[in-house]
Write a protein that holds these residues in place. Structure first.
Motif, PDB file in Angstrom:
ATOM      1  N   LYS A 145      46.038  36.759  53.488  1.00 22.25           N
ATOM      2  CA  LYS A 145      47.152  37.185  52.639  1.00 22.25           C
ATOM      3  C   LYS A 145      47.990  35.988  52.201  1.00 22.25           C
ATOM      4  O   LYS A 145      48.439  35.916  51.062  1.00 22.25           O
ATOM      5  N   PHE A 146      48.248  35.056  53.128  1.00 24.07           N
ATOM      6  CA  PHE A 146      49.058  33.887  52.781  1.00 24.07           C
ATOM      7  C   PHE A 146      48.307  32.930  51.871  1.00 24.07           C
ATOM      8  O   PHE A 146      48.901  32.278  51.017  1.00 24.07           O
ATOM      9  N   SER A 163      46.065  33.740  49.623  1.00 22.95           N
ATOM     10  CA  SER A 163      45.835  34.324  48.297  1.00 22.95           C
ATOM     11  C   SER A 163      47.032  34.146  47.374  1.00 22.95           C
ATOM     12  O   SER A 163      46.909  34.330  46.169  1.00 22.95           O
ATOM     13  N   ARG A 164      48.168  33.798  47.895  1.00 16.73           N
ATOM     14  CA  ARG A 164      49.379  33.653  47.056  1.00 16.73           C
ATOM     15  C   ARG A 164      49.374  32.407  46.276  1.00 16.73           C
ATOM     16  O   ARG A 164      49.038  31.401  46.228  1.00 16.73           O
TER      17      ARG A 164
END
Length: 54
Positions: free
Chosen positions: A50-51, A53-54
């Motif tokens: 998740k981190f 993909s930012r």
């Protein structure tokens, strides 16, 4: 009453093996620990993805 207690005690000792109970408890604990570790690793990998993909 004491004559009844001793045969009952021997019957319980013969039928309920404490070693089997302890082995069952440790197997359940080991399985639970493995599942918890796998869940934590999956959670960490998900958070890292998740981190990133930012």
């Amino acid at each position: 009453m004491k004559k009844l207690s001793i045969p009952v005690l021997f019957l319980l000792v013969a039928t309920l093996s404490s070693c089997d109970a302890i082995v069952g408890i440790f197997k359940a604990g080991a399985i639970t620990g493995v599942i918890a570790v796998v869940v934590v690793i999956i959670l960490i990998l998900w958070l890292l993805s998740k981190f990133r993909s930012r």
